[in-house]
Design a protein around this motif. Structure first.
Motif, mmCIF file in Angstrom:
data_model
loop_
_atom_site.group_PDB
_atom_site.id
_atom_site.type_symbol
_atom_site.label_atom_id
_atom_site.label_comp_id
_atom_site.label_asym_id
_atom_site.label_seq_id
_atom_site.Cartn_x
_atom_site.Cartn_y
_atom_site.Cartn_z
ATOM 1 N N ALA A 22 41.075 24.082 -28.847
ATOM 2 C CA ALA A 22 40.669 25.344 -28.224
ATOM 3 C C ALA A 22 41.782 25.919 -27.354
ATOM 4 N N LYS A 23 42.564 25.053 -26.727
ATOM 5 C CA LYS A 23 43.673 25.528 -25.901
ATOM 6 C C LYS A 23 44.807 26.089 -26.764
ATOM 7 N N ARG A 24 45.035 25.450 -27.926
ATOM 8 C CA ARG A 24 46.134 25.879 -28.785
ATOM 9 C C ARG A 24 45.777 27.124 -29.596
ATOM 10 N N GLY B 130 38.404 18.825 -29.759
ATOM 11 C CA GLY B 130 37.976 20.217 -29.702
ATOM 12 C C GLY B 130 38.597 20.958 -28.522
ATOM 13 N N LYS B 131 38.658 20.312 -27.382
ATOM 14 C CA LYS B 131 39.269 20.944 -26.204
ATOM 15 C C LYS B 131 40.756 21.204 -26.434
ATOM 16 N N SER B 132 41.432 20.244 -27.053
ATOM 17 C CA SER B 132 42.861 20.409 -27.319
ATOM 18 C C SER B 132 43.109 21.555 -28.292
ATOM 19 N N LYS C 112 35.101 15.641 -28.979
ATOM 20 C CA LYS C 112 35.093 16.575 -27.859
ATOM 21 C C LYS C 112 36.502 16.771 -27.311
ATOM 22 N N LYS C 113 37.248 15.670 -27.190
ATOM 23 C CA LYS C 113 38.634 15.772 -26.706
ATOM 24 C C LYS C 113 39.492 16.570 -27.686
ATOM 25 N N PRO D 264 42.223 29.270 -29.874
ATOM 26 C CA PRO D 264 40.787 29.492 -29.645
ATOM 27 C C PRO D 264 40.072 30.101 -30.847
ATOM 28 N N MET E 242 39.054 27.399 -33.326
ATOM 29 C CA MET E 242 37.961 26.587 -32.785
ATOM 30 C C MET E 242 36.640 27.328 -32.869
#
Length: 249
Positions: A167-169, A163-165, A160-161, A171, A174
């Motif tokens: 998604a920010k770089r 994926g969030k990282s 999850k962590k 999207p 992701m």
């Protein structure tokens, strides 16, 4: 003085598996597991209802997603049920309900049980399949399933962590990864069935054609419900075709 549960186990060298396979203790464990699943379902449904307004999801779409999920689960559940029925003679009803019903992977569960039986110089369902072998096989299946859940518990927050990282770089990447993962997983499962026999190849073609036809009809007839039932219908058609093909062979 030994507890009644231990006395009920009988002779470890006996081949009377039913003396322990359907004991009240195992039934209690099975009912306990399904009680936890039932409670989790209620909690997740309530959490979805609470989160829906925060992501601008109308109540109508939420109900449709619940209905689609319930309908889509019918087909895969039928496949698991049919295989579970065949395994009742090996493991008994409580063990099958807990292991196959909970994990849903017949190959993984029977593989673990078979390895445990072979390690004791026995075969599943054979003349040397004793109560002791059954107990060891059940423990092996349970430990195997526990590791699945433990791995999920540990790895999910880590992924999850990540994926969030990601998604920010990027999207876009992701958004493609979940789709690619699903296509890769199901493609690998499908390809693994093809070399087994000509019947397997025919059934793959039948199921694919059934799914394609259902989706085409849903689009042409504007029948949204048919999309929800497409998976279950294709699985039912493939199972029926498999029965007649094996009977004819």
């Amino acid at each position: 003085m030994q507890p009644p549960l231990i006395l009920a186990a009988g002779d470890p060298s006996s081949t009377d598996i039913w003396a322990i396979a359907n004991t009240p203790f195992l039934w209690f464990c099975a009912l306990g597991v399904f009680a936890v699943i039932f409670i989790q379902t209620i909690l997740y449904a309530r959490a979805a209802k609470v989160a829906a307004p925060h992501v601008n999801m109308p109540a109508r779409e939420l109900k449709e997603s619940f209905r689609a999920g319930a309908v889509a689960s019918i087909g895969p559940s039928l496949a698991v049920v049919f295989v579970a029925i065949a395994l009742l003679a090996l493991f008994g009803t409580p063990a099958v309900l807990v292991r196959i019903g909970l994990i849903g992977s017949v190959s993984a569960e029977t593989g673990s049980a078979n390895i445990a039986a072979v390690s004791m110089g026995a075969t599943l369902g054979g003349a040397d399949y004793t109560q002791q072998v059954f107990a060891v096989a059940l423990v092996a299946m349970s430990l195997s399933g526990a590791m699945w859940m433990l791995s999920t518990l540990i790895l999910t927050p880590i992924m999850k962590k990540g994926g969030k990282s990601l998604a920010k770089r990027n999207p876009a990447v992701m958004a493609l990864i979940p789709t690619a993962a699903l296509l890769g997983a199901f493609s690998a499962l499908t390809i693994a069935e093809l070399p087994k026999s000509s019947i397997h190849m025919i059934l793959v073609a039948v199921s694919a054609a059934s799914m394609g036809l259902c989706l085409l009809l849903a689009k042409v007839l504007h029948a949204k419900w048919l999309k929800e039932w497409a998976l279950g219908i294709s699985i039912a058609i493939a199972i029926t075709a498999g029965y007649f093909l094996h009977t004819a062979a």
